[in-house]
Design a protein around this motif. Sequence first.
Motif, PDB file in Angstrom:
ATOM      1  N   PHE A  51      -4.388  -0.872  -3.407  1.00 55.48           N
ATOM      2  CA  PHE A  51      -3.344   0.116  -3.733  1.00 55.48           C
ATOM      3  C   PHE A  51      -3.358   1.724  -3.126  1.00 55.48           C
ATOM      4  O   PHE A  51      -2.703   2.386  -3.037  1.00 55.48           O
ATOM      5  N   THR A  52      -4.998   2.030  -2.931  1.00 51.97           N
ATOM      6  CA  THR A  52      -5.111   3.489  -2.154  1.00 51.97           C
ATOM      7  C   THR A  52      -6.336   3.387  -1.848  1.00 51.97           C
ATOM      8  O   THR A  52      -7.312   2.462  -1.961  1.00 51.97           O
ATOM      9  N   ASN A  53      -6.982   4.568  -1.202  1.00 50.48           N
ATOM     10  CA  ASN A  53      -8.334   4.809  -0.851  1.00 50.48           C
ATOM     11  C   ASN A  53      -8.673   6.096  -1.447  1.00 50.48           C
ATOM     12  O   ASN A  53      -7.903   7.002  -1.314  1.00 50.48           O
ATOM     13  N   TYR A  54     -10.005   6.137  -1.587  1.00 46.07           N
ATOM     14  CA  TYR A  54     -10.691   7.311  -2.081  1.00 46.07           C
ATOM     15  C   TYR A  54     -10.588   8.593  -0.946  1.00 46.07           C
ATOM     16  O   TYR A  54     -10.465   9.490  -1.471  1.00 46.07           O
ATOM     17  N   THR A  55     -10.788   8.178   0.292  1.00 41.77           N
ATOM     18  CA  THR A  55     -10.488   9.087   1.347  1.00 41.77           C
ATOM     19  C   THR A  55      -9.526   8.884   2.106  1.00 41.77           C
ATOM     20  O   THR A  55      -9.395   8.107   2.841  1.00 41.77           O
ATOM     21  N   ILE A  56      -8.533   9.874   1.995  1.00 43.40           N
ATOM     22  CA  ILE A  56      -7.197   9.839   2.641  1.00 43.40           C
ATOM     23  C   ILE A  56      -7.162  11.017   3.515  1.00 43.40           C
ATOM     24  O   ILE A  56      -7.050  12.358   3.027  1.00 43.40           O
ATOM     25  N   GLU A  57      -7.056  10.892   4.879  1.00 44.57           N
ATOM     26  CA  GLU A  57      -6.882  12.063   5.904  1.00 44.57           C
ATOM     27  C   GLU A  57      -5.752  11.670   6.863  1.00 44.57           C
ATOM     28  O   GLU A  57      -5.605  10.595   7.031  1.00 44.57           O
ATOM     29  N   PRO A  58      -5.216  12.679   7.363  1.00 40.98           N
ATOM     30  CA  PRO A  58      -4.075  12.714   8.274  1.00 40.98           C
ATOM     31  C   PRO A  58      -4.656  11.794   9.704  1.00 40.98           C
ATOM     32  O   PRO A  58      -3.829  11.111  10.175  1.00 40.98           O
ATOM     33  N   LYS A  95     -13.909  -1.690  -3.526  1.00 44.27           N
ATOM     34  CA  LYS A  95     -14.469  -3.114  -2.927  1.00 44.27           C
ATOM     35  C   LYS A  95     -15.413  -2.425  -1.736  1.00 44.27           C
ATOM     36  O   LYS A  95     -16.560  -3.174  -1.650  1.00 44.27           O
ATOM     37  N   THR A  96     -14.730  -1.729  -0.684  1.00 45.22           N
ATOM     38  CA  THR A  96     -15.596  -0.983   0.613  1.00 45.22           C
ATOM     39  C   THR A  96     -14.878  -0.040   1.029  1.00 45.22           C
ATOM     40  O   THR A  96     -13.692   0.033   0.841  1.00 45.22           O
ATOM     41  N   LYS A  97     -15.690   0.748   1.440  1.00 51.21           N
ATOM     42  CA  LYS A  97     -15.178   1.865   2.169  1.00 51.21           C
ATOM     43  C   LYS A  97     -14.356   2.479   1.607  1.00 51.21           C
ATOM     44  O   LYS A  97     -12.924   3.090   1.888  1.00 51.21           O
ATOM     45  N   GLY A  98     -14.216   2.870   0.138  1.00 51.16           N
ATOM     46  CA  GLY A  98     -13.149   3.774  -0.588  1.00 51.16           C
ATOM     47  C   GLY A  98     -12.004   2.729  -1.146  1.00 51.16           C
ATOM     48  O   GLY A  98     -10.963   3.475  -1.559  1.00 51.16           O
ATOM     49  N   GLN A  99     -11.882   1.813  -0.635  1.00 57.02           N
ATOM     50  CA  GLN A  99     -10.887   0.856  -0.885  1.00 57.02           C
ATOM     51  C   GLN A  99     -10.780   0.418  -2.227  1.00 57.02           C
ATOM     52  O   GLN A  99     -11.674  -0.384  -2.927  1.00 57.02           O
ATOM     53  N   GLY A 373      -6.668  -0.694   4.624  1.00 56.32           N
ATOM     54  CA  GLY A 373      -7.571  -0.030   3.437  1.00 56.32           C
ATOM     55  C   GLY A 373      -6.922   0.776   2.286  1.00 56.32           C
ATOM     56  O   GLY A 373      -7.764   1.533   1.826  1.00 56.32           O
ATOM     57  N   GLY A 374      -5.790   0.397   2.258  1.00 54.53           N
ATOM     58  CA  GLY A 374      -4.943   1.241   1.266  1.00 54.53           C
ATOM     59  C   GLY A 374      -4.102   2.467   1.603  1.00 54.53           C
ATOM     60  O   GLY A 374      -3.548   3.135   0.917  1.00 54.53           O
ATOM     61  N   PHE A 375      -4.244   2.826   2.897  1.00 53.08           N
ATOM     62  CA  PHE A 375      -3.576   3.839   3.482  1.00 53.08           C
ATOM     63  C   PHE A 375      -1.975   3.829   3.548  1.00 53.08           C
ATOM     64  O   PHE A 375      -1.451   4.780   3.315  1.00 53.08           O
ATOM     65  N   ASN A 376      -1.652   2.601   3.898  1.00 51.35           N
ATOM     66  CA  ASN A 376      -0.091   2.662   3.964  1.00 51.35           C
ATOM     67  C   ASN A 376       0.596   2.408   2.456  1.00 51.35           C
ATOM     68  O   ASN A 376       1.535   3.209   2.349  1.00 51.35           O
TER      69      ASN A 376
END
Length: 391
Positions: A51-58, A95-99, A373-376
């Motif tokens: 549902f999201t990611n810890y690290t969201i950047e443009p 799960k992995t990579k902030g996902q 990875g949750g970005f969309n």
Amino acid sequence: MHVDCIVIGGGAAGLMCAATAGYRGRQVAVLDHANKVGKKILMSGGGRCNFTNYTIEPHHYLSANAHFCKSALSRYKSADFIELVERHGVSYHEKTKGQLFCDNKASDILNLLLTECEYAGVSVTTQCSIEKVAKISDKFHLQTSLGQYTCDSLVVATGGLSIPTMGATGFGYQIAQQFGLACTPVWASLVPFTITDKWQPIVNELSGLSLNVRVTCNKQSFSDPLLFTHRGLSGPAMLQISNYWRPSDSLLIDFYPDGDLAEQIKTWRSQGNKSELKNLLAMLLPKRFVESWLPDGEGSRAVNQYSDADISRIAEKFQRWRVTPSGTEGYRTAEVTMGGVDTQGVSSKTFEAKTTPGLYFVGEVLDVTGWLGGFNFQWAWASGFCAGQYV
């Protein structure tokens, strides 16, 4: 029936926008042509919804207008949605990579959104097909399979063309064009590749095998698992790079991404190792893969019998595999649609169409596509929330 705001589409962005507007005291109706809302939410993340990611950047997003996403992502961050998830008692894990995924089921996220809509007084109607949209004076008039609706603000949250079995259509693009907005070209993305050239028999033979790789295309690289399939290449690495791939482009794949295979083989040789090369390689890579990837007899000699030229040629085969996919699996399995409503015609602050006051576009229907990875989903939450402040 007249309401302040109608949201066409009961997906992630539409429900988020509806709830946000409802909390502002707006009378909101969500209309969806499917038999239930949130179908893509329910199937996402293997049924657990990333549902999201810890690290969201443009830079995690692609658009013809690279700056468009910045405003919304800064105003509604992943931490804001995580707070909402925690407030509803939804347990989750990284799960992995902030996902971030639900511990239980993706339905936890859909139920959260529906509960928010209920609290906000939003009405949600399914099996309601929109037949015609018009703007007369300052009101939008909708002819639907369930009768006439009118509203002051109309939100298009219809998504893209990916996974048509879930009810995806191009209706949102049609509305945009009807009201004078341009649409950028669209194609399936976050999608597996098909292979039909000389590599197809080997790919088919390795079907079901997964291994970590580094894949590069058009100056973009990802290090993630690759999955061989009967028809081609899948797995997170391939889905990620598909955002950057265009027809006729080749992929450069490294099956030993964390080391220098030539140097490793030379080290074995210098140690006087007399093991067969294929057996040594099978300590680093899946044996089934090694045996398929090496030509017949290529790895059957003792490692100390290989020249520098032999070693360079073999290492390149494993670390610089260049393959040109024949295509992708298309919208049938694509997680997202690349392209969409041209963001040059939409306010990055309010998501209102510049040509038509009261008309808004949110989520995947816009020309904004995130990485896997949750970005969309975060784009859906952010765009829906920000538009919900103004509709």
